[in-house]
Design a protein around this motif. Structure first.
Motif, PDB file in Angstrom:
ATOM      1  N   GLU A   1     -57.159 -65.997  -1.268  1.00  0.00           N
ATOM      2  CA  GLU A   1     -56.318 -64.936  -0.720  1.00  0.00           C
ATOM      3  C   GLU A   1     -56.482 -64.867   0.797  1.00  0.00           C
ATOM      4  N   PRO A   2     -55.415 -64.511   1.510  1.00  0.00           N
ATOM      5  CA  PRO A   2     -55.524 -64.345   2.970  1.00  0.00           C
ATOM      6  C   PRO A   2     -56.553 -63.281   3.327  1.00  0.00           C
ATOM      7  N   ARG A   3     -57.231 -63.490   4.427  1.00  0.00           N
ATOM      8  CA  ARG A   3     -58.231 -62.510   4.867  1.00  0.00           C
ATOM      9  C   ARG A   3     -57.584 -61.258   5.427  1.00  0.00           C
ATOM     10  N   GLN A   4     -56.418 -61.403   6.016  1.00  0.00           N
ATOM     11  CA  GLN A   4     -55.711 -60.278   6.628  1.00  0.00           C
ATOM     12  C   GLN A   4     -54.338 -60.140   5.977  1.00  0.00           C
ATOM     13  N   PRO A   5     -53.839 -58.915   5.826  1.00  0.00           N
ATOM     14  CA  PRO A   5     -52.474 -58.763   5.320  1.00  0.00           C
ATOM     15  C   PRO A   5     -51.479 -59.357   6.321  1.00  0.00           C
ATOM     16  N   ALA A   6     -50.397 -59.891   5.810  1.00  0.00           N
ATOM     17  CA  ALA A   6     -49.410 -60.556   6.666  1.00  0.00           C
ATOM     18  C   ALA A   6     -48.679 -59.573   7.571  1.00  0.00           C
ATOM     19  N   ASP A   7     -48.490 -58.357   7.122  1.00  0.00           N
ATOM     20  CA  ASP A   7     -47.746 -57.366   7.894  1.00  0.00           C
ATOM     21  C   ASP A   7     -48.640 -56.670   8.906  1.00  0.00           C
ATOM     22  N   GLY A   8     -48.156 -56.513  10.112  1.00  0.00           N
ATOM     23  CA  GLY A   8     -48.852 -55.718  11.122  1.00  0.00           C
ATOM     24  C   GLY A   8     -50.032 -56.381  11.784  1.00  0.00           C
ATOM     25  N   VAL A   9     -50.223 -57.681  11.597  1.00  0.00           N
ATOM     26  CA  VAL A   9     -51.344 -58.366  12.229  1.00  0.00           C
ATOM     27  C   VAL A   9     -50.825 -59.148  13.425  1.00  0.00           C
ATOM     28  N   GLY A  10     -51.381 -58.871  14.576  1.00  0.00           N
ATOM     29  CA  GLY A  10     -51.014 -59.602  15.785  1.00  0.00           C
ATOM     30  C   GLY A  10     -52.201 -60.410  16.259  1.00  0.00           C
ATOM     31  N   TYR A  11     -52.266 -61.663  15.882  1.00  0.00           N
ATOM     32  CA  TYR A  11     -53.387 -62.521  16.260  1.00  0.00           C
ATOM     33  C   TYR A  11     -53.313 -62.867  17.746  1.00  0.00           C
ATOM     34  N   LEU A  12     -54.431 -62.810  18.422  1.00  0.00           N
ATOM     35  CA  LEU A  12     -54.536 -63.323  19.777  1.00  0.00           C
ATOM     36  C   LEU A  12     -54.807 -64.820  19.740  1.00  0.00           C
ATOM     37  N   LEU A  13     -55.558 -65.251  18.732  1.00  0.00           N
ATOM     38  CA  LEU A  13     -55.837 -66.660  18.497  1.00  0.00           C
ATOM     39  C   LEU A  13     -55.987 -66.837  16.986  1.00  0.00           C
ATOM     40  N   HIS A  14     -55.313 -67.812  16.433  1.00  0.00           N
ATOM     41  CA  HIS A  14     -55.330 -68.019  14.978  1.00  0.00           C
ATOM     42  C   HIS A  14     -55.528 -69.513  14.706  1.00  0.00           C
ATOM     43  N   GLU A  15     -56.775 -69.932  14.478  1.00  0.00           N
ATOM     44  CA  GLU A  15     -57.080 -71.336  14.240  1.00  0.00           C
ATOM     45  C   GLU A  15     -57.505 -71.618  12.812  1.00  0.00           C
ATOM     46  N   TYR A  16     -58.109 -70.653  12.178  1.00  0.00           N
ATOM     47  CA  TYR A  16     -58.659 -70.882  10.839  1.00  0.00           C
ATOM     48  C   TYR A  16     -57.566 -70.723   9.790  1.00  0.00           C
ATOM     49  N   GLY A  17     -57.228 -71.811   9.118  1.00  0.00           N
ATOM     50  CA  GLY A  17     -56.201 -71.764   8.077  1.00  0.00           C
ATOM     51  C   GLY A  17     -56.768 -71.283   6.758  1.00  0.00           C
ATOM     52  N   VAL A  18     -55.995 -70.489   6.053  1.00  0.00           N
ATOM     53  CA  VAL A  18     -56.393 -70.019   4.735  1.00  0.00           C
ATOM     54  C   VAL A  18     -55.305 -70.439   3.760  1.00  0.00           C
ATOM     55  N   GLY A  19     -55.715 -70.995   2.644  1.00  0.00           N
ATOM     56  CA  GLY A  19     -54.747 -71.415   1.638  1.00  0.00           C
ATOM     57  C   GLY A  19     -55.463 -71.879   0.389  1.00  0.00           C
ATOM     58  N   ASP A  20     -54.686 -72.302  -0.574  1.00  0.00           N
ATOM     59  CA  ASP A  20     -55.230 -72.775  -1.833  1.00  0.00           C
ATOM     60  C   ASP A  20     -55.752 -74.200  -1.671  1.00  0.00           C
ATOM     61  N   PHE A  21     -56.580 -74.614  -2.638  1.00  0.00           N
ATOM     62  CA  PHE A  21     -57.105 -75.975  -2.690  1.00  0.00           C
ATOM     63  C   PHE A  21     -56.628 -76.621  -3.979  1.00  0.00           C
ATOM     64  N   TYR A  22     -56.236 -77.902  -3.895  1.00  0.00           N
ATOM     65  CA  TYR A  22     -55.771 -78.616  -5.086  1.00  0.00           C
ATOM     66  C   TYR A  22     -56.163 -80.084  -4.965  1.00  0.00           C
ATOM     67  N   ARG A  23     -56.758 -80.610  -6.047  1.00  0.00           N
ATOM     68  CA  ARG A  23     -57.095 -82.037  -6.077  1.00  0.00           C
ATOM     69  C   ARG A  23     -57.232 -82.497  -7.519  1.00  0.00           C
ATOM     70  N   SER A  24     -56.811 -83.740  -7.786  1.00  0.00           N
ATOM     71  CA  SER A  24     -56.916 -84.336  -9.120  1.00  0.00           C
ATOM     72  C   SER A  24     -57.559 -85.714  -9.032  1.00  0.00           C
ATOM     73  N   PHE A  25     -58.286 -86.062 -10.092  1.00  0.00           N
ATOM     74  CA  PHE A  25     -58.933 -87.372 -10.190  1.00  0.00           C
ATOM     75  C   PHE A  25     -58.694 -87.948 -11.577  1.00  0.00           C
ATOM     76  N   GLU A  26     -58.451 -89.250 -11.636  1.00  0.00           N
ATOM     77  CA  GLU A  26     -58.409 -89.951 -12.911  1.00  0.00           C
ATOM     78  C   GLU A  26     -59.829 -90.410 -13.200  1.00  0.00           C
ATOM     79  N   ILE A  27     -60.449 -89.792 -14.194  1.00  0.00           N
ATOM     80  CA  ILE A  27     -61.845 -90.086 -14.506  1.00  0.00           C
ATOM     81  C   ILE A  27     -61.959 -91.002 -15.713  1.00  0.00           C
ATOM     82  N   GLY A  28     -61.010 -90.958 -16.600  1.00  0.00           N
ATOM     83  CA  GLY A  28     -61.079 -91.756 -17.812  1.00  0.00           C
ATOM     84  C   GLY A  28     -61.563 -90.918 -18.978  1.00  0.00           C
ATOM     85  N   GLU A  29     -61.690 -91.549 -20.098  1.00  0.00           N
ATOM     86  CA  GLU A  29     -62.047 -90.841 -21.328  1.00  0.00           C
ATOM     87  C   GLU A  29     -63.549 -90.853 -21.615  1.00  0.00           C
ATOM     88  N   GLY A  30     -64.358 -91.347 -20.687  1.00  0.00           N
ATOM     89  CA  GLY A  30     -65.790 -91.468 -20.923  1.00  0.00           C
ATOM     90  C   GLY A  30     -66.579 -90.201 -20.675  1.00  0.00           C
TER      91      GLY A  30
END
Length: 130
Positions: free
Chosen positions: A67-96
């Protein structure tokens, strides 16, 4: 010889997203020992309740919602470098993998998955009689 885990490069990150915002590919270390694979994935900001891990037909999928650290409404960033978002990754591991014994925990922004090898995939020492 052990079964290998393959890193699959794709042009998209998996299923179509219905939630707006950024989606990151977490950095991952995968360690193998004789009994299991250990997967360490960076998911800063994710909680145990916001992480979904699935394993089906040899495909391991990690999806962590952050979840975002700050609500989207009413926030005026002076500097905004740290991205916040979901993480997604998949691996083919096999049946072992013994899917019924997979364990997961998250601490300090790192998801740790314990993937025990199925008995049929473990290295077996054969005694040679002379």
């Amino acid at each position: 010889m052990s079964e290998s885990i393959e890193k699959v490069e794709t042009t998209r990150l998996g299923p179509e997203r219905t939630r707006g915002g950024q989606c990151f590919v977490p950095n991952v270390d995968i360690i193998e020992n004789g009994q299991k694979y250990l997967v360490l994935a960076d998911v800063p900001g994710a909680t145990a309740e916001s992480i979904d891990v699935s394993y089906e037909r040899g495909l391991l999928t990690i999806h962590a919602k952050v979840e975002p650290r700050q609500p989207a409404d009413g926030v005026g960033y002076l500097l905004h470098e740290y991205g916040v978002g979901d993480f997604y990754r998949s691996f083919e591991i096999g049946e072992g993998i013994d899917a019924s014994q997979i364990q997961a925990e998250v601490a300090n922004g790192v998801l740790t998955l314990h993937l025990p090898k199925a008995e049929s995939a473990k290295l077996r020492k054969i005694t040679v009689k002379g």
